[in-house]
Structure formats: structure tokens, C-alpha cells
Scaffold this motif. Structure first.
Motif, mmCIF file in Angstrom:
data_model
loop_
_atom_site.group_PDB
_atom_site.id
_atom_site.type_symbol
_atom_site.label_atom_id
_atom_site.label_comp_id
_atom_site.label_asym_id
_atom_site.label_seq_id
_atom_site.Cartn_x
_atom_site.Cartn_y
_atom_site.Cartn_z
ATOM 1 N N ASN A 29 -9.716 15.544 -1.032
ATOM 2 C CA ASN A 29 -9.038 15.545 -2.324
ATOM 3 C C ASN A 29 -8.947 14.162 -2.967
ATOM 4 O OD1 ASN A 29 -8.339 18.392 -2.233
ATOM 5 N ND2 ASN A 29 -6.857 17.822 -0.639
ATOM 6 N N SER A 30 -9.590 13.160 -2.381
ATOM 7 C CA SER A 30 -9.516 11.812 -2.936
ATOM 8 C C SER A 30 -10.851 11.102 -2.761
ATOM 9 C CB SER A 30 -8.392 11.006 -2.263
ATOM 10 O OG SER A 30 -8.661 10.829 -0.885
ATOM 11 N N PHE A 31 -10.949 9.906 -3.347
ATOM 12 C CA PHE A 31 -12.224 9.210 -3.411
ATOM 13 C C PHE A 31 -12.132 7.817 -2.781
ATOM 14 C CE2 PHE A 31 -12.020 12.280 -6.816
ATOM 15 C CZ PHE A 31 -13.282 12.850 -6.823
ATOM 16 N N VAL A 32 -13.289 7.308 -2.416
ATOM 17 C CA VAL A 32 -13.369 5.925 -1.916
ATOM 18 C C VAL A 32 -13.035 4.965 -3.045
ATOM 19 C CG1 VAL A 32 -14.910 4.153 -1.006
ATOM 20 C CG2 VAL A 32 -15.077 6.507 -0.148
ATOM 21 N N LEU A 33 -13.719 5.126 -4.170
ATOM 22 C CA LEU A 33 -13.555 4.219 -5.307
ATOM 23 C C LEU A 33 -12.925 4.956 -6.486
ATOM 24 C CD1 LEU A 33 -17.079 2.529 -5.168
ATOM 25 C CD2 LEU A 33 -14.949 1.683 -4.190
ATOM 26 N N PRO A 34 -12.061 4.282 -7.206
ATOM 27 C CA PRO A 34 -11.690 2.869 -7.043
ATOM 28 C C PRO A 34 -10.517 2.608 -6.104
ATOM 29 C CG PRO A 34 -10.712 3.711 -9.052
ATOM 30 C CD PRO A 34 -11.500 4.852 -8.457
ATOM 31 N N ASN A 35 -10.027 3.634 -5.393
ATOM 32 C CA ASN A 35 -8.828 3.463 -4.573
ATOM 33 C C ASN A 35 -8.923 2.285 -3.603
ATOM 34 O OD1 ASN A 35 -7.603 5.616 -5.784
ATOM 35 N ND2 ASN A 35 -7.726 7.007 -4.040
ATOM 36 N N GLN A 36 -10.036 2.221 -2.881
ATOM 37 C CA GLN A 36 -10.100 1.243 -1.791
ATOM 38 C C GLN A 36 -10.314 -0.181 -2.287
ATOM 39 O OE1 GLN A 36 -12.699 2.904 1.278
ATOM 40 N NE2 GLN A 36 -11.433 4.742 1.412
ATOM 41 N N THR A 37 -11.081 -0.360 -3.345
ATOM 42 C CA THR A 37 -11.176 -1.703 -3.925
ATOM 43 C C THR A 37 -9.879 -2.087 -4.626
ATOM 44 O OG1 THR A 37 -12.368 -0.676 -5.780
ATOM 45 C CG2 THR A 37 -13.686 -1.886 -4.141
ATOM 46 N N ASP A 38 -9.192 -1.115 -5.197
ATOM 47 C CA ASP A 38 -7.874 -1.388 -5.781
ATOM 48 C C ASP A 38 -6.894 -1.857 -4.712
ATOM 49 O OD1 ASP A 38 -8.701 -0.747 -8.321
ATOM 50 O OD2 ASP A 38 -7.661 1.183 -8.418
ATOM 51 N N ASP A 39 -6.973 -1.257 -3.533
ATOM 52 C CA ASP A 39 -6.072 -1.658 -2.453
ATOM 53 C C ASP A 39 -6.349 -3.089 -2.001
ATOM 54 O OD1 ASP A 39 -4.829 0.748 -2.576
ATOM 55 O OD2 ASP A 39 -5.510 1.496 -0.630
ATOM 56 N N ILE A 40 -7.620 -3.463 -1.929
ATOM 57 C CA ILE A 40 -7.948 -4.853 -1.596
ATOM 58 C C ILE A 40 -7.379 -5.791 -2.649
ATOM 59 C CG2 ILE A 40 -9.826 -6.511 -1.262
ATOM 60 C CD1 ILE A 40 -11.520 -4.161 -0.219
ATOM 61 N N ASP A 41 -7.524 -5.411 -3.911
ATOM 62 C CA ASP A 41 -6.994 -6.226 -4.996
ATOM 63 C C ASP A 41 -5.477 -6.367 -4.889
ATOM 64 O OD1 ASP A 41 -7.973 -7.633 -7.395
ATOM 65 O OD2 ASP A 41 -6.651 -6.291 -8.494
ATOM 66 N N ARG A 42 -4.818 -5.283 -4.540
ATOM 67 C CA ARG A 42 -3.363 -5.300 -4.392
ATOM 68 C C ARG A 42 -2.946 -6.205 -3.230
ATOM 69 N NH1 ARG A 42 0.802 -1.429 -5.916
ATOM 70 N NH2 ARG A 42 -0.849 -0.162 -6.828
ATOM 71 N N VAL A 43 -3.709 -6.154 -2.135
ATOM 72 C CA VAL A 43 -3.435 -7.035 -0.996
ATOM 73 C C VAL A 43 -3.569 -8.497 -1.405
ATOM 74 C CG1 VAL A 43 -4.357 -7.843 1.218
ATOM 75 C CG2 VAL A 43 -4.040 -5.399 0.826
ATOM 76 N N LEU A 44 -4.648 -8.809 -2.125
ATOM 77 C CA LEU A 44 -4.864 -10.199 -2.536
ATOM 78 C C LEU A 44 -3.751 -10.666 -3.474
ATOM 79 C CD1 LEU A 44 -7.505 -9.804 -1.068
ATOM 80 C CD2 LEU A 44 -8.711 -10.764 -3.031
ATOM 81 N N GLY A 45 -3.275 -9.788 -4.322
ATOM 82 C CA GLY A 45 -2.154 -10.139 -5.189
ATOM 83 C C GLY A 45 -0.892 -10.422 -4.395
ATOM 84 N N PHE A 46 -0.638 -9.587 -3.395
ATOM 85 C CA PHE A 46 0.518 -9.786 -2.516
ATOM 86 C C PHE A 46 0.418 -11.141 -1.803
ATOM 87 C CE2 PHE A 46 2.140 -9.561 1.822
ATOM 88 C CZ PHE A 46 3.458 -9.165 1.638
ATOM 89 N N LEU A 47 -0.773 -11.462 -1.305
ATOM 90 C CA LEU A 47 -0.969 -12.715 -0.563
ATOM 91 C C LEU A 47 -0.944 -13.928 -1.485
ATOM 92 C CD1 LEU A 47 -3.766 -11.476 1.857
ATOM 93 C CD2 LEU A 47 -1.375 -11.898 2.438
ATOM 94 N N ALA A 48 -1.485 -13.781 -2.693
ATOM 95 C CA ALA A 48 -1.456 -14.889 -3.649
ATOM 96 C C ALA A 48 -0.021 -15.231 -4.022
ATOM 97 C CB ALA A 48 -2.254 -14.526 -4.902
ATOM 98 N N LYS A 49 0.810 -14.220 -4.127
ATOM 99 C CA LYS A 49 2.224 -14.462 -4.429
ATOM 100 C C LYS A 49 2.917 -15.164 -3.274
ATOM 101 C CE LYS A 49 6.388 -12.070 -6.038
ATOM 102 N NZ LYS A 49 6.973 -10.752 -6.439
ATOM 103 N N LYS A 50 2.525 -14.825 -2.057
ATOM 104 C CA LYS A 50 3.169 -15.397 -0.873
ATOM 105 C C LYS A 50 2.695 -16.812 -0.583
ATOM 106 C CE LYS A 50 4.305 -14.209 3.919
ATOM 107 N NZ LYS A 50 5.740 -13.975 3.683
ATOM 108 N N PHE A 51 1.380 -17.061 -0.750
ATOM 109 C CA PHE A 51 0.805 -18.343 -0.366
ATOM 110 C C PHE A 51 0.501 -19.264 -1.545
ATOM 111 C CE2 PHE A 51 -0.119 -15.615 3.267
ATOM 112 C CZ PHE A 51 0.191 -16.438 4.330
ATOM 113 N N GLY A 52 0.551 -18.739 -2.749
ATOM 114 C CA GLY A 52 0.251 -19.543 -3.920
ATOM 115 C C GLY A 52 -1.076 -19.153 -4.534
ATOM 116 N N PRO A 53 -1.205 -19.284 -5.859
ATOM 117 C CA PRO A 53 -2.398 -18.797 -6.566
ATOM 118 C C PRO A 53 -3.663 -19.594 -6.315
ATOM 119 C CG PRO A 53 -0.938 -19.982 -8.061
ATOM 120 C CD PRO A 53 -0.199 -19.855 -6.759
ATOM 121 N N LYS A 54 -3.559 -20.765 -5.721
ATOM 122 C CA LYS A 54 -4.747 -21.591 -5.499
ATOM 123 C C LYS A 54 -5.470 -21.268 -4.194
ATOM 124 C CE LYS A 54 -3.203 -25.534 -8.265
ATOM 125 N NZ LYS A 54 -2.933 -26.985 -8.296
ATOM 126 N N LYS A 55 -4.878 -20.465 -3.347
ATOM 127 C CA LYS A 55 -5.493 -20.152 -2.071
ATOM 128 C C LYS A 55 -6.729 -19.277 -2.256
ATOM 129 C CE LYS A 55 -2.686 -22.475 0.445
ATOM 130 N NZ LYS A 55 -3.157 -23.746 1.012
#
Length: 284
Positions: A104-130
């Protein structure tokens, strides 16, 4: 009865005192945060390892497990992550789960969206220049390459990728050598949500293929393929190498003896990790 209660309390106390520091040898230790939530879905969890007693980190590895896009778990990469941490103690590591595809669901764009969400979470934690290193195996390697090369889906942190580490990942799902993949019929139906808008000059067959998106701005890439892989054919190595070289992208690729899972065995794992370590020194 009192004795039983005392034993039960002791068990509860001990279970509540789980070690939050990972010690990997002399002067190498990481603070550990497990099952950190980065989204509302139950599968949007990650394990985070941060170098202890360091003012800053060199970069952040994002570990993306395999499993045919519809199976697998971050725990599959835990021991490999710990081995990398021992060799690269100046990096932080995020070992992630992501939303798996099903009937009932798809690989894309869900899984690339999740990677993007992870990177946003980490950028907030470690700073945008990382900067981030995306490391995946099998389906996770496909997602690592696709995110690193493809800017179609409005990926906010696409330009923060320092490098891609591709371990036995399919780089061109449309190539005839991949047609024997055991779940190919599922992928044809569930790789991409047909309701997702794409530019008029693209077809939904182009979108999932990392090699299609490689250009002169793509991140440096290191790849590993088994010479007896019955899941992702060894010929995918040359397909990817050719596309990267054509676009002038710094890349390295290596062959290891064995099949799809043998990159992580006792013989091959030190080789893979040493090559990753050397590769990162070249792209600083």
C-alpha cells in the motif's frame, strides 16, 4: 515474597542504568542515543553516536540499511557502524530506519524524504555547516546514491553531501542485468508513487536510477561490489564507474570476493573500512 520483590527491583534498577557511552578502545568513546524520533511514523527512528569529549565533529555518517526497500532494520548495520567508529573517531554516526515500502506504499518519494528529514534533524543538532557522508548497502546504497545525485524531489539538504559510500547498490535498475532481481515485479509497481509530479521531459522510469542523475556537481563516490553477487550483478560496478568518470566525478570502486552479503564478513570488512578511511582523506 520480600526477597522476590527485592530481586525484581534490582533488575529494574539495572535495566534503567543502561550504558550511554560506547567505549571502543583507548581514548575512543562515543555518547549513544538510541531510537531517537525524527518523524511521526513509527519507523522514523535513528541511533546516534557522538564523539565524546570533542568540541566538534569532522562530519556525520548517515548509515542506510538494505533489505530490498521493504525489509531490514538499522540493527543490521550496528556492528559495521561500531567498526567504522573505531577507525573514524572524529565523525558522528546516525544509523537510521526509514519507512519501508509495502503493498500500500511506495519507495519514492517516502524513503528519500526520510533521508532528507534525518539530515534536517542532524543539521539542527550539529549546525548547518556540517557535511554528511551517506553510506548504504544494497537498497540503502541505491537510496544513498539517489539522494546524493538527484535533486528532483525538492531535497533541502542535497548540497550538504560530502561523499557517498555505495556498498553493493544497484545504480541502474533499468539495465537488463538487473531484470532477474527476485523482487523486480514488486519494484515495478512500488518504486515510485505515480501521483508524484515530475517534469514533463521525464518518465517515472528515469527517476529511480542514480546513474541518470549523475552530473558534474555530484558528490565523490566510493563503491564496493562482490564478484559473485547473485542479487546485484557485478556489472553494475562498471555502469556506475562509467557514468561517474564521464562527468568528471572523483570516484573509486573496488571488487571483493564473494556474494551480496560478504562485504561484511571477517575477511572483507577490514578491507572495506580501510578503503573508506583512505577515500575520505583524499576528499578533504
Amino acid at each position: 515474597m520480600n526477597k522476590f520483590i527485592g530481586i525484581l527491583l534490582l533488575i529494574l534498577i539495572l535495566s534503567g542504568c543502561e550504558e550511554k557511552t560506547v567505549h571502543l578502545g583507548r581514548d575512543i568513546s562515543f555518547d549513544k542515543e538510541e531510537n531517537v524520533t525524527y518523524g511521526d511514523h513509527s519507523q522514523q527512528k535513528l541511533d546516534l553516536y557522538i564523539p565524546k569529549n570533542k568540541d566538534s565533529v569532522e562530519g556525520i555518517f548517515v548509515m542506510i540499511h538494505g533489505g530490498g526497500w521493504r525489509a531490514g532494520d538499522k540493527s543490521n548495520l550496528t556492528f559495521f557502524t561500531l567498526s567504522l567508529m573505531e577507525k573514524l573517531p572524529d565523525y558522528a554516526f546516525a544509523n537510521i530506519n526509514y519507512r519501508l515500502a509495502d503493498s500500500n506504499s511506495f519507495v519514492l518519494p517516502n524513503q528519500t524524504d526520510d533521508i532528507d528529514r534525518v539530515l534536517g534533524f542532524l543539521a539542527k543538532k550539529f549546525g548547518p555547516k556540517k557535511k554528511f557522508i551517506l553510506l548504504g548497502n544494497s537498497a540503502g546504497a541505491h537510496l544513498s546514491m539517489l539522494y546524493g545525485y538527484n535533486s528532483l524531489f525538492d531535497l533541502k539538504y542535497h548540497n550538504k553531501i560530502k561523499a557517498v559510500v555505495n556498498i553493493v547498490g544497484p545504480a541502474d535498475l533499468l539495465h537488463h542485468d538487473f531484470a532477474n532481481y527476485s523482487d523486480y515485479a514488486f519494484l515495478e509497481k512500488h518504486m515510485i508513487d505515480m501521483k508524484t509530479p515530475t517534469p514533463t521531459d521525464l518518465t517515472n522510469r528515469d527517476v529511480p536510477n542514480p546513474v541518470y542523475w549523475i552530473n558534474e556537481k555530484s558528490p565523490p563516490t566510493i563503491s564496493f561490489y562482490g564478484n559473485n553477487d547473485q542479487v546485484v550483478p557485478f556489472s553494475q560496478k562498471s555502469i556506475l564507474d562509467s557514468a561517474l568518470n564521464k562527468n568528471g566525478i572523483y570516484n573509486q570502486s573496488f571488487e571483493f570476493p564473494g556474494g551480496h552479503l560478504d562485504w561484511d564478513n571477517e575477511k572483507n570488512k577490514p578491507f572495506v573500512i580501510n578503503k573508506i578511511q583512505e577515500f575520505l582523506k583524499q576528499i578533504k
